[in-house]
Design a protein around this motif. Structure first.
Motif, mmCIF file in Angstrom:
data_model
loop_
_atom_site.group_PDB
_atom_site.id
_atom_site.type_symbol
_atom_site.label_atom_id
_atom_site.label_comp_id
_atom_site.label_asym_id
_atom_site.label_seq_id
_atom_site.Cartn_x
_atom_site.Cartn_y
_atom_site.Cartn_z
ATOM 1 N N PHE A 171 101.688 -71.198 130.225
ATOM 2 C CA PHE A 171 100.657 -70.324 130.788
ATOM 3 C C PHE A 171 101.291 -69.024 131.271
ATOM 4 O O PHE A 171 102.383 -69.032 131.862
ATOM 5 N N PHE A 172 100.589 -67.921 131.034
ATOM 6 C CA PHE A 172 101.052 -66.605 131.474
ATOM 7 C C PHE A 172 99.936 -65.900 132.241
ATOM 8 O O PHE A 172 98.751 -66.070 131.943
ATOM 9 N N GLY A 173 100.338 -65.105 133.200
ATOM 10 C CA GLY A 173 99.394 -64.281 133.946
ATOM 11 C C GLY A 173 100.086 -63.066 134.503
ATOM 12 O O GLY A 173 101.289 -63.115 134.807
ATOM 13 N N GLY A 174 99.368 -61.967 134.595
ATOM 14 C CA GLY A 174 99.947 -60.751 135.166
ATOM 15 C C GLY A 174 99.583 -60.610 136.633
ATOM 16 O O GLY A 174 98.518 -61.066 137.067
ATOM 17 N N GLN A 175 100.470 -59.996 137.387
ATOM 18 C CA GLN A 175 100.219 -59.758 138.814
ATOM 19 C C GLN A 175 100.646 -58.340 139.165
ATOM 20 O O GLN A 175 101.771 -57.927 138.862
ATOM 21 N N ILE B 224 97.281 -67.122 127.827
ATOM 22 C CA ILE B 224 97.205 -65.970 128.729
ATOM 23 C C ILE B 224 95.884 -66.009 129.489
ATOM 24 O O ILE B 224 94.802 -66.038 128.886
ATOM 25 N N MET B 225 95.968 -66.005 130.801
ATOM 26 C CA MET B 225 94.773 -65.988 131.652
ATOM 27 C C MET B 225 94.401 -64.547 131.970
ATOM 28 O O MET B 225 95.238 -63.788 132.484
ATOM 29 N N VAL B 226 93.197 -64.156 131.611
ATOM 30 C CA VAL B 226 92.755 -62.774 131.822
ATOM 31 C C VAL B 226 91.434 -62.778 132.587
ATOM 32 O O VAL B 226 90.619 -63.691 132.448
ATOM 33 N N SER B 227 91.225 -61.746 133.404
ATOM 34 C CA SER B 227 89.985 -61.623 134.181
ATOM 35 C C SER B 227 89.050 -60.590 133.587
ATOM 36 O O SER B 227 87.972 -60.336 134.102
ATOM 37 N N GLY B 228 89.465 -59.968 132.489
ATOM 38 C CA GLY B 228 88.646 -58.962 131.827
ATOM 39 C C GLY B 228 89.459 -58.307 130.739
ATOM 40 O O GLY B 228 90.650 -58.599 130.563
ATOM 41 N N PHE B 229 88.838 -57.425 129.980
ATOM 42 C CA PHE B 229 89.575 -56.718 128.936
ATOM 43 C C PHE B 229 90.026 -55.387 129.504
ATOM 44 O O PHE B 229 89.209 -54.508 129.798
ATOM 45 N N GLY B 230 91.338 -55.235 129.675
ATOM 46 C CA GLY B 230 91.845 -54.005 130.259
ATOM 47 C C GLY B 230 93.351 -53.946 130.240
ATOM 48 O O GLY B 230 94.041 -54.709 129.542
ATOM 49 N N GLY B 231 93.872 -53.027 131.041
ATOM 50 C CA GLY B 231 95.303 -52.763 131.044
ATOM 51 C C GLY B 231 96.153 -53.951 131.434
ATOM 52 O O GLY B 231 97.234 -54.166 130.871
ATOM 53 N N THR B 232 95.676 -54.765 132.376
ATOM 54 C CA THR B 232 96.462 -55.908 132.844
ATOM 55 C C THR B 232 96.668 -56.933 131.731
ATOM 56 O O THR B 232 97.784 -57.389 131.468
ATOM 57 N N HIS C 85 95.767 -62.802 144.840
ATOM 58 C CA HIS C 85 97.029 -63.389 144.366
ATOM 59 C C HIS C 85 96.724 -64.761 143.771
ATOM 60 O O HIS C 85 97.438 -65.732 143.996
ATOM 61 N N THR C 86 95.624 -64.793 143.020
ATOM 62 C CA THR C 86 95.146 -66.042 142.439
ATOM 63 C C THR C 86 96.176 -66.693 141.539
ATOM 64 O O THR C 86 96.309 -67.919 141.505
ATOM 65 N N ILE C 87 96.918 -65.869 140.794
ATOM 66 C CA ILE C 87 97.876 -66.414 139.823
ATOM 67 C C ILE C 87 98.937 -67.275 140.502
ATOM 68 O O ILE C 87 99.410 -68.265 139.940
ATOM 69 N N PHE C 88 99.290 -66.941 141.736
ATOM 70 C CA PHE C 88 100.285 -67.747 142.459
ATOM 71 C C PHE C 88 99.709 -69.118 142.812
ATOM 72 O O PHE C 88 100.422 -70.127 142.769
ATOM 73 N N THR C 89 98.424 -69.149 143.176
ATOM 74 C CA THR C 89 97.776 -70.434 143.469
ATOM 75 C C THR C 89 97.682 -71.288 142.208
ATOM 76 O O THR C 89 97.937 -72.498 142.240
ATOM 77 N N ILE C 90 97.339 -70.652 141.081
ATOM 78 C CA ILE C 90 97.277 -71.378 139.808
ATOM 79 C C ILE C 90 98.647 -71.928 139.445
ATOM 80 O O ILE C 90 98.781 -73.077 139.000
ATOM 81 N N GLN C 91 99.672 -71.101 139.636
ATOM 82 C CA GLN C 91 101.039 -71.548 139.323
ATOM 83 C C GLN C 91 101.414 -72.773 140.149
ATOM 84 O O GLN C 91 101.985 -73.746 139.629
#
Length: 675
Positions: free
Chosen positions: A631-635, A530-538, A651-657
């Protein structure tokens, strides 16, 4: 995708990477603690990079003031003295701002902290438009200086030359602040030497005629008093003084540019401010008096400095005179191009500060791998090109737009400081002196602002007020949107916590877990990365969604916490260490939650300016140790689409995908609905 097309793509990416390294430079090493020292500026170079705007204003500010003396050069002495007094008052007031706000921020931060966040936003928008105009006006004035000694038939190419200069400055600033300043230092030095020599030569050569000049000045003043009366004469002086408002622009640049100054920053800033105030005062006073001594007349095809040079060197040998005039005007034009640096250095920084406070899209706080606010530099450059084309590089129009915006910021900053000293008067020794400096500054800057708006409203003043007003309205809408999204994410986080507590209680009740402890890695089971940008709701929502939607499929969880370096945290080695510790702790929080649910969990972390690059860099190591990764990511997905969605949210997750897909790696994007 076949191997040939993959190879072709790799070659193309390598080619663009080589071009980037040639024109912009290689990525800087964030891990090197000496990086901050290497990219910071000492007082002398700060004087060049941040003070060039102020010094260069002597090329058009005094000329604009002298133009409004209505053919009475004897009044120039009063305008010159008033201008020098104002320079020192504004410089002194900004020195107090530097002491109060040692981390920088200038007019935006002062108004935000000392008046209100909304007033600060208005000040910030005015400052941004000012820096955009700084770039455009400086380049336009530089082009005027170049074409002052070229045939009139060549003037049709002036805009083209100005746009080429703008493009070169964009590329130069993408390399970094220090590189751009160092490369332009010789221009600054030549300008100072040639113009100081000009002023001293005029004063020395005219010294024998000083009694005659003094008598002519007295006669001119008496004629004005006879013709217009005392109030009429005072009005002419004050109008000329106000119309020279462009002279003071750039003084605030040191306060705004504190983050790029060498430690100790406050001491470096004061040295820079003193150098700027002294050099600008000398130039402005000297040029205004020189115009008066030669009674320089307006020529639509030449600047007043060009005419002054021709008249003062008329008795020289023709070849020597031509060479000196050529070097002086070229250095003048070049310095005006250098002055655009202030807009490129401070404009993106103000934009980044406003983005951090959610008045502007968050992406404008991002740094490139050269550790510059790349998006801001490009936007300022493109905006200047459009403004250049729209106004056809007309200095007379640009200087009006320019002066109004900078004096909005000046006035709000002085008001904030006056309010601060009054509120803190009981706890501040010498508060009355400090309040008096900012109070005088408030009166002077407000007077100039009102004068310029009233006199120049129909000649373009309304345009800058309209543009600034539109920027303010846009900032309000952006802040409103981010506020709503923040509330929704906070609710999402609370819901995730409630769900986790319920799940943990249920598992304990069923006896499946006794206490939170590390779980062994199951090499036969699937692993969710899981790719996360911080600790939070996402991040929490993504974890819960995987557990519920893919029941029993994933028993191993790896959290990749990517810490993004931006204008908020890139302020020094100590701040970077604090940021790094926070990134590591975020990953540990996710690990503890997954362990509490009975899953194996591990956290990995990395910091950098580009999340896509950082994930790609970690990929080979992950694939070696994890046999079955997904790999998982939220958007964020909004229930109502709006035209600024792509600008306000990444929309970084789309570029990573896309990147990982080409490497044969599965990336699942989980939608997070924001109503």
């Amino acid at each position: 995708m076949d191997s040939k097309s993959g190879s072709g793509l790799s070659k193309m990416l390598f080619f663009f990477s080589k071009l980037k390294n040639i024109f912009i430079g290689r990525a800087r090493n964030i891990g090197d603690k000496s990086t901050f020292h290497k990219i910071s500026l000492v007082a002398f170079f700060a004087w060049i990079g941040l003070g060039a705007d102020g010094i260069s204003s002597s090329c058009y500010g005094p000329e604009e003031a002298f133009h409004f003396l209505l053919g009475h050069p004897g009044l120039a002495i009063f305008v010159a003295l008033g201008t020098v007094f104002t320079i020192f008052i504004i410089s002194s007031s900004y020195s107090q701002i530097i002491k109060l706000f040692p981390n920088g921020g200038g007019g935006y931060l002062v108004a935000s902290k000392l008046i209100s966040s909304r007033v600060g936003m208005i000040s910030g928008c005015s400052l941004l438009i000012d820096y955009l105009l700084t770039i455009t006006l400086s380049i336009s004035s530089g082009a005027d200086a170049i074409f002052s000694f070229l045939p009139v038939s060549w003037h049709q190419y002036k805009i083209t030359v100005a746009i080429i200069a703008l493009i070169l400055l964009i590329l130069l600033n993408l390399r970094g602040a220090k590189e751009s300043v160092l490369s332009l230092t010789p221009i600054f030095i030549i300008f100072l030497l040639t113009h100081v020599f000009l002023i001293l030569y005029v004063f020395i050569s005219k010294a024998p005629e000083l009694p005659v000049s003094a008598h002519a000045t007295v006669t001119d003043v008496n004629n004005c008093l006879t013709q217009f009366g005392f109030l009429g004469t005072l009005f002419i002086i004050l109008k000329a003084y106000s119309m020279g408002a462009g002279t003071y622009t750039g003084i605030e640049a040191v306060s705004n540019g504190m983050p790029i100054l060498r430690e100790p920053r406050v001491k470096t800033a004061h040295k820079t401010m003193n150098l700027m105030a002294l050099s600008l005062s000398f130039m402005v006073f000297g040029l205004l008096i020189s115009y008066a001594l030669y009674n320089v007349q307006i020529n639509p095809h030449k600047t007043m400095n060009a005419i002054l040079l021709e008249e003062s060197t008329a008795g020289w040998h023709h070849g020597l005179s031509y060479l000196y005039i050529l070097i002086t005007l070229v250095s003048e034009a070049a310095l005006l191009f250098v002055a655009a640096q202030t807009g490129f250095l401070d404009g993106p920084r103000i934009m980044a500060n406003m983005a951090i406070d959610l008045w502007f899209p968050k992406r404008f706080a991002a740094l490139s791998d050269r550790l510059v606010t790349q998006n801001g530099v490009v936007l300022m450059g493109l905006g200047a090109i459009l403004l250049m084309v729209f106004t056809r590089g007309a200095v007379s129009i640009l200087i009006v737009l320019y002066s109004i915006n900078v004096f909005i910021t000046f006035s709000l900053s002085q008001l904030g400081m006056v309010r601060h000293w009054w509120i803190k008067r009981d706890a501040t020794p010498g508060w009355f002196k400090k309040l008096s400096i900012n109070g005088i500054g408030l009166v002077l800057t407000s007077f100039i602002l009102i004068s310029v708006v009233v006199v120049k409203f129909r000649e373009g003043g309304w345009i800058t007020l309209l543009i600034t007003g539109l920027a303010v309205m846009m900032a309000f809408q952006i802040r409103k949107h981010y506020y709503r999204v923040t509330l929704r994410l906070q609710k999402l986080r609370l819901n995730a916590y409630a769900h986790l507590e319920e799940s943990i209680s249920r598992l304990k009740g069923e006896g499946k877990i006794q206490e939170v402890k590390p779980v062994e890695f199951d090499p036969e089971a699937n692993t969710a990365i899981i790719m996360v940008s911080g600790f939070g709701g996402t991040g929490l929502h993504t974890l819960l969604e995987i557990i519920e939607s893919f029941k029993g499929i994933y028993k191993n969880f790896v959290f990749i916490r990517v810490g993004i370096i931006n204008a908020r945290n890139f302020k020094g080695s100590q701040e970077m260490e604090i940021f790094k510790a926070g990134v590591i702790e975020d990953g540990k929080k996710y690990t503890r939650i997954a362990n509490s649910l009975g899953y194996y969990a591990k956290s990995l972390w990395t910091i950098g300016t580009d999340p896509v690059f950082e994930v790609e860099r970690m990929l080979p190591k992950l694939l070696r140790v994890i046999p079955k990764p997904t790999f998982f990511g939220g958007q964020l997905v909004f229930s109502e689409t709006f035209h600024l969605s792509r600008l306000l949210h990444n929309h970084t997750i789309f570029t990573i995908q896309k990147r990982l897909y080409k490497k044969g790696v599965t990336v699942v994007i989980l939608p997070i609905l924001i109503s």
